[in-house]
Design an enzyme around this catalytic site. Structure first.
Site, PDB file in Angstrom:
ATOM      1  N   PRO A   9       3.332  -1.580  -3.571  1.00 15.63           N
ATOM      2  CA  PRO A   9       2.333  -3.159  -2.606  1.00 15.63           C
ATOM      3  C   PRO A   9       1.716  -2.660  -1.622  1.00 15.63           C
ATOM      4  O   PRO A   9       2.927  -2.274  -0.684  1.00 15.63           O
ATOM      5  CB  PRO A   9       3.084  -3.772  -2.726  1.00 15.63           C
ATOM      6  CG  PRO A   9       4.216  -3.476  -3.135  1.00 15.63           C
ATOM      7  CD  PRO A   9       4.477  -1.980  -4.558  1.00 15.63           C
ATOM      8  N   ASN A  10       0.472  -2.725  -1.197  1.00 19.55           N
ATOM      9  CA  ASN A  10       0.474  -3.185   0.075  1.00 19.55           C
ATOM     10  C   ASN A  10       0.198  -1.644   0.744  1.00 19.55           C
ATOM     11  O   ASN A  10      -0.608  -1.220   2.027  1.00 19.55           O
ATOM     12  CB  ASN A  10       1.296  -3.777   1.659  1.00 19.55           C
ATOM     13  CG  ASN A  10       1.423  -4.735   1.193  1.00 19.55           C
ATOM     14  OD1 ASN A  10       0.920  -5.670   0.642  1.00 19.55           O
ATOM     15  ND2 ASN A  10       2.726  -5.444   1.399  1.00 19.55           N
ATOM     16  N   ARG A  17      -2.955  -1.307   8.103  1.00 20.81           N
ATOM     17  CA  ARG A  17      -1.806  -1.655   8.326  1.00 20.81           C
ATOM     18  C   ARG A  17      -0.820  -1.025   9.038  1.00 20.81           C
ATOM     19  O   ARG A  17      -0.802  -0.331   9.028  1.00 20.81           O
ATOM     20  CB  ARG A  17      -1.042  -1.924   6.239  1.00 20.81           C
ATOM     21  CG  ARG A  17      -0.163  -1.843   6.293  1.00 20.81           C
ATOM     22  CD  ARG A  17       0.365  -1.389   4.879  1.00 20.81           C
ATOM     23  NE  ARG A  17       1.920  -1.331   4.552  1.00 20.81           N
ATOM     24  CZ  ARG A  17       2.786  -1.440   4.221  1.00 20.81           C
ATOM     25  NH1 ARG A  17       2.801  -0.845   3.691  1.00 20.81           N
ATOM     26  NH2 ARG A  17       4.194  -2.328   4.227  1.00 20.81           N
ATOM     27  N   TYR A  22       2.455   3.041   9.433  1.00 21.29           N
ATOM     28  CA  TYR A  22       1.788   4.444   8.798  1.00 21.29           C
ATOM     29  C   TYR A  22       0.969   4.724   8.650  1.00 21.29           C
ATOM     30  O   TYR A  22       0.462   6.068   8.311  1.00 21.29           O
ATOM     31  CB  TYR A  22       1.862   2.695   7.568  1.00 21.29           C
ATOM     32  CG  TYR A  22       2.936   1.639   7.448  1.00 21.29           C
ATOM     33  CD1 TYR A  22       3.793   2.387   6.313  1.00 21.29           C
ATOM     34  CD2 TYR A  22       2.974   0.598   7.557  1.00 21.29           C
ATOM     35  CE1 TYR A  22       4.680   1.074   6.226  1.00 21.29           C
ATOM     36  CE2 TYR A  22       3.700  -0.388   6.777  1.00 21.29           C
ATOM     37  CZ  TYR A  22       4.960   0.546   6.356  1.00 21.29           C
ATOM     38  OH  TYR A  22       6.380   0.072   6.115  1.00 21.29           O
ATOM     39  N   ASN A  71       5.850   6.165  -4.277  1.00 15.43           N
ATOM     40  CA  ASN A  71       6.310   5.490  -3.432  1.00 15.43           C
ATOM     41  C   ASN A  71       6.361   4.163  -3.623  1.00 15.43           C
ATOM     42  O   ASN A  71       5.122   3.961  -3.462  1.00 15.43           O
ATOM     43  CB  ASN A  71       5.065   5.459  -2.107  1.00 15.43           C
ATOM     44  CG  ASN A  71       5.533   4.791  -0.837  1.00 15.43           C
ATOM     45  OD1 ASN A  71       6.951   4.189  -1.122  1.00 15.43           O
ATOM     46  ND2 ASN A  71       4.961   4.630   0.366  1.00 15.43           N
ATOM     47  N   ALA A  74       7.262  -1.692  -0.890  1.00 18.00           N
ATOM     48  CA  ALA A  74       8.597  -3.001  -1.018  1.00 18.00           C
ATOM     49  C   ALA A  74       9.232  -3.409  -2.438  1.00 18.00           C
ATOM     50  O   ALA A  74      10.141  -3.743  -1.716  1.00 18.00           O
ATOM     51  CB  ALA A  74       7.694  -4.307  -0.916  1.00 18.00           C
ATOM     52  N   GLU A  95      10.519  10.210  -4.929  1.00 15.04           N
ATOM     53  CA  GLU A  95      10.616   9.024  -4.606  1.00 15.04           C
ATOM     54  C   GLU A  95      10.349   9.834  -3.085  1.00 15.04           C
ATOM     55  O   GLU A  95      10.886  10.384  -2.066  1.00 15.04           O
ATOM     56  CB  GLU A  95      12.032   8.558  -3.643  1.00 15.04           C
ATOM     57  CG  GLU A  95      11.983   7.442  -3.508  1.00 15.04           C
ATOM     58  CD  GLU A  95      12.707   6.779  -2.754  1.00 15.04           C
ATOM     59  OE1 GLU A  95      14.184   7.320  -3.360  1.00 15.04           O
ATOM     60  OE2 GLU A  95      13.166   5.042  -2.739  1.00 15.04           O
ATOM     61  N   HIS A  97       8.731   7.494   0.712  1.00 16.66           N
ATOM     62  CA  HIS A  97       8.200   6.857   2.280  1.00 16.66           C
ATOM     63  C   HIS A  97       7.775   7.386   3.262  1.00 16.66           C
ATOM     64  O   HIS A  97       8.445   8.218   3.604  1.00 16.66           O
ATOM     65  CB  HIS A  97       9.618   5.875   2.111  1.00 16.66           C
ATOM     66  CG  HIS A  97       9.848   5.649   0.554  1.00 16.66           C
ATOM     67  ND1 HIS A  97      10.131   3.966   0.404  1.00 16.66           N
ATOM     68  CD2 HIS A  97      11.306   5.728   0.355  1.00 16.66           C
ATOM     69  CE1 HIS A  97      10.648   3.617  -0.113  1.00 16.66           C
ATOM     70  NE2 HIS A  97      11.536   4.606  -0.377  1.00 16.66           N
ATOM     71  N   ARG A 104      15.209   1.761   9.591  1.00 14.68           N
ATOM     72  CA  ARG A 104      14.316  -0.280  10.849  1.00 14.68           C
ATOM     73  C   ARG A 104      14.827  -0.290   9.611  1.00 14.68           C
ATOM     74  O   ARG A 104      16.591  -0.799   9.924  1.00 14.68           O
ATOM     75  CB  ARG A 104      13.224   0.160   9.269  1.00 14.68           C
ATOM     76  CG  ARG A 104      12.236   1.362  10.121  1.00 14.68           C
ATOM     77  CD  ARG A 104      10.699   1.704   9.036  1.00 14.68           C
ATOM     78  NE  ARG A 104       9.759   0.142   8.729  1.00 14.68           N
ATOM     79  CZ  ARG A 104       9.338  -0.496   8.216  1.00 14.68           C
ATOM     80  NH1 ARG A 104       8.277   0.729   7.364  1.00 14.68           N
ATOM     81  NH2 ARG A 104       8.380  -1.529   8.408  1.00 14.68           N
TER      82      ARG A 104
HETATM   83  C1  DQA Z   1       7.261   1.900   2.876  1.00 12.87           C
HETATM   84  C2  DQA Z   1       8.278   1.569   3.842  1.00 12.87           C
HETATM   85  C3  DQA Z   1       8.813  -0.086   2.693  1.00 12.87           C
HETATM   86  O1  DQA Z   1      10.091  -0.235   3.040  1.00 12.87           O
HETATM   87  C4  DQA Z   1       7.477  -0.900   2.720  1.00 12.87           C
HETATM   88  O2  DQA Z   1       7.983  -1.670   1.982  1.00 12.87           O
HETATM   89  C5  DQA Z   1       6.973   0.004   2.720  1.00 12.87           C
HETATM   90  C6  DQA Z   1       6.193   1.362   2.946  1.00 12.87           C
HETATM   91  C7  DQA Z   1       7.064   3.800   2.619  1.00 12.87           C
HETATM   92  O3  DQA Z   1       6.507   4.616   2.899  1.00 12.87           O
HETATM   93  O4  DQA Z   1       7.399   4.019   3.717  1.00 12.87           O
HETATM   94  O5  DQA Z   1       5.738  -0.658   1.862  1.00 12.87           O
HETATM   95  O6  DQA Z   1       7.602   2.303   1.305  1.00 12.87           O
END
Ligand code: DQA
Length: 141
Positions: A9-10, A17, A22, A71, A74, A95, A97, A104
Protein backbone atom coordinates in the site's frame (compact mmCIF):
# COMPACT_ATOMS: atom_id res chain seq x y z
CA UNK A 1 14.36 -16.33 -15.41
CA UNK A 2 11.14 -14.82 -14.07
CA UNK A 3 11.06 -12.37 -11.16
CA UNK A 4 7.96 -10.75 -9.65
CA UNK A 5 8.14 -7.45 -7.84
CA UNK A 6 5.29 -6.99 -5.40
CA UNK A 7 4.67 -3.65 -3.73
CA UNK A 8 2.17 -2.96 -0.97
CA UNK A 9 0.00 0.00 0.00
CA UNK A 10 0.85 3.60 -0.85
CA UNK A 11 3.84 2.62 -2.94
CA UNK A 12 1.78 3.69 -5.96
CA UNK A 13 2.37 7.20 -4.60
CA UNK A 14 6.17 7.04 -4.80
CA UNK A 15 7.45 10.34 -6.11
CA UNK A 16 4.62 12.26 -4.46
CA UNK A 17 4.61 10.63 -1.06
CA UNK A 18 6.92 11.99 1.68
CA UNK A 19 9.81 12.50 -0.79
CA UNK A 20 12.28 13.19 2.02
CA UNK A 21 11.79 9.56 3.12
CA UNK A 22 10.87 7.75 -0.09
CA UNK A 23 12.52 9.88 -2.80
CA UNK A 24 10.98 11.59 -5.79
CA UNK A 25 10.84 8.86 -8.40
CA UNK A 26 7.62 7.03 -9.31
CA UNK A 27 8.13 3.26 -9.19
CA UNK A 28 7.12 2.84 -12.84
CA UNK A 29 10.06 5.04 -13.82
CA UNK A 30 12.45 3.00 -11.65
CA UNK A 31 10.99 -0.19 -13.17
CA UNK A 32 12.11 0.95 -16.64
CA UNK A 33 15.65 1.29 -15.33
CA UNK A 34 15.46 -2.16 -13.76
CA UNK A 35 14.26 -3.74 -17.01
CA UNK A 36 17.11 -2.05 -18.91
CA UNK A 37 19.62 -3.15 -16.27
CA UNK A 38 18.52 -6.80 -16.33
CA UNK A 39 17.38 -7.45 -19.93
CA UNK A 40 17.63 -11.23 -19.40
CA UNK A 41 14.93 -11.18 -16.70
CA UNK A 42 11.22 -11.46 -17.38
CA UNK A 43 9.77 -9.07 -14.80
CA UNK A 44 6.23 -8.84 -13.51
CA UNK A 45 5.28 -5.81 -11.46
CA UNK A 46 2.29 -5.88 -9.12
CA UNK A 47 1.18 -3.21 -6.66
CA UNK A 48 -1.91 -3.17 -4.50
CA UNK A 49 -3.30 -1.23 -1.58
CA UNK A 50 -5.41 -4.26 -0.62
CA UNK A 51 -4.00 -6.92 1.74
CA UNK A 52 -5.85 -9.89 0.21
CA UNK A 53 -4.73 -8.94 -3.28
CA UNK A 54 -1.13 -9.05 -2.10
CA UNK A 55 -1.74 -12.51 -0.59
CA UNK A 56 -3.22 -13.62 -3.94
CA UNK A 57 -0.22 -12.25 -5.83
CA UNK A 58 2.25 -14.01 -3.50
CA UNK A 59 0.34 -17.29 -4.01
CA UNK A 60 0.23 -16.79 -7.79
CA UNK A 61 3.86 -15.78 -8.33
CA UNK A 62 5.22 -17.91 -5.51
CA UNK A 63 4.85 -21.09 -7.57
CA UNK A 64 5.30 -19.71 -11.08
CA UNK A 65 8.39 -17.47 -10.88
CA UNK A 66 12.03 -17.95 -9.87
CA UNK A 67 11.96 -15.23 -7.24
CA UNK A 68 9.96 -12.47 -5.61
CA UNK A 69 11.07 -9.04 -4.43
CA UNK A 70 8.49 -8.03 -1.85
CA UNK A 71 7.87 -4.69 -0.19
CA UNK A 72 4.69 -5.21 1.83
CA UNK A 73 4.90 -1.54 2.98
CA UNK A 74 2.71 -0.91 6.05
CA UNK A 75 1.38 -4.50 5.95
CA UNK A 76 4.91 -5.60 6.87
CA UNK A 77 4.13 -4.55 10.41
CA UNK A 78 0.57 -5.88 10.67
CA UNK A 79 -0.11 -8.79 8.33
CA UNK A 80 0.03 -12.37 9.58
CA UNK A 81 -1.68 -13.33 6.30
CA UNK A 82 1.17 -11.97 4.17
CA UNK A 83 3.74 -13.67 6.41
CA UNK A 84 1.85 -16.97 6.09
CA UNK A 85 1.64 -16.59 2.29
CA UNK A 86 5.39 -16.07 2.04
CA UNK A 87 5.99 -19.14 4.24
CA UNK A 88 3.72 -21.22 1.98
CA UNK A 89 5.39 -20.64 -1.39
CA UNK A 90 8.42 -22.21 -3.05
CA UNK A 91 10.03 -19.19 -4.80
CA UNK A 92 12.82 -17.41 -2.90
CA UNK A 93 11.71 -14.05 -1.50
CA UNK A 94 13.71 -10.92 -0.66
CA UNK A 95 12.03 -8.32 1.55
CA UNK A 96 12.85 -4.75 0.54
CA UNK A 97 12.14 -1.47 2.30
CA UNK A 98 13.11 1.84 0.78
CA UNK A 99 13.55 3.49 4.16
CA UNK A 100 15.54 2.23 7.13
CA UNK A 101 12.56 0.78 9.01
CA UNK A 102 14.70 -0.13 12.03
CA UNK A 103 15.70 3.50 12.52
CA UNK A 104 12.17 4.89 12.45
CA UNK A 105 9.12 4.56 14.73
CA UNK A 106 8.93 1.57 17.09
CA UNK A 107 5.98 -0.01 15.24
CA UNK A 108 8.09 -0.30 12.07
CA UNK A 109 10.62 -2.55 13.83
CA UNK A 110 8.23 -5.52 13.77
CA UNK A 111 8.06 -7.41 10.47
CA UNK A 112 5.75 -10.37 9.93
CA UNK A 113 7.78 -11.35 6.86
CA UNK A 114 11.41 -11.01 8.00
CA UNK A 115 11.38 -14.44 9.64
CA UNK A 116 10.08 -16.26 6.55
CA UNK A 117 11.97 -14.53 3.70
CA UNK A 118 15.45 -15.47 2.48
CA UNK A 119 16.79 -12.02 3.29
CA UNK A 120 15.89 -8.40 3.91
CA UNK A 121 17.23 -5.09 2.64
CA UNK A 122 16.20 -1.77 4.21
CA UNK A 123 17.30 1.81 4.02
CA UNK A 124 19.13 1.74 0.69
CA UNK A 125 16.38 3.52 -1.24
CA UNK A 126 15.15 2.09 -4.53
CA UNK A 127 18.58 0.53 -5.04
CA UNK A 128 17.42 -2.18 -2.61
CA UNK A 129 15.27 -3.62 -5.41
CA UNK A 130 18.18 -4.05 -7.83
CA UNK A 131 20.34 -5.56 -5.10
CA UNK A 132 17.54 -8.02 -4.37
CA UNK A 133 17.22 -8.89 -8.07
CA UNK A 134 21.00 -9.43 -8.30
CA UNK A 135 20.87 -11.79 -5.31
CA UNK A 136 18.00 -13.78 -6.85
CA UNK A 137 19.97 -14.09 -10.11
CA UNK A 138 23.04 -15.35 -8.25
CA UNK A 139 20.90 -17.92 -6.41
CA UNK A 140 19.42 -19.16 -9.66
CA UNK A 141 22.81 -19.98 -11.25
C1 DQA B 1 8.22 0.91 3.64
C2 DQA B 1 8.33 1.13 5.16
C3 DQA B 1 7.02 0.91 5.83
O1 DQA B 1 7.14 1.08 7.23
C4 DQA B 1 6.00 1.90 5.31
O2 DQA B 1 4.74 1.66 5.90
C5 DQA B 1 5.92 1.92 3.84
C6 DQA B 1 7.12 1.76 3.04
C7 DQA B 1 9.53 1.26 2.91
O3 DQA B 1 9.67 0.85 1.77
O4 DQA B 1 10.39 1.96 3.46
O5 DQA B 1 4.85 2.17 3.27
O6 DQA B 1 7.95 -0.45 3.40
Amino acid sequence: MKIAIINGPNLNLLGKREPSIYGNQPFEMYMEKLIAQFPQIEFTYFQSNVEGEIVNAIQQYGFSTDGIVLNPAAYTHTSVAIGDAVAAITAPVVEVHISNVRGREEFRKLSYVSGVVDGSIAGLGLMGYELAVQWLINQHK
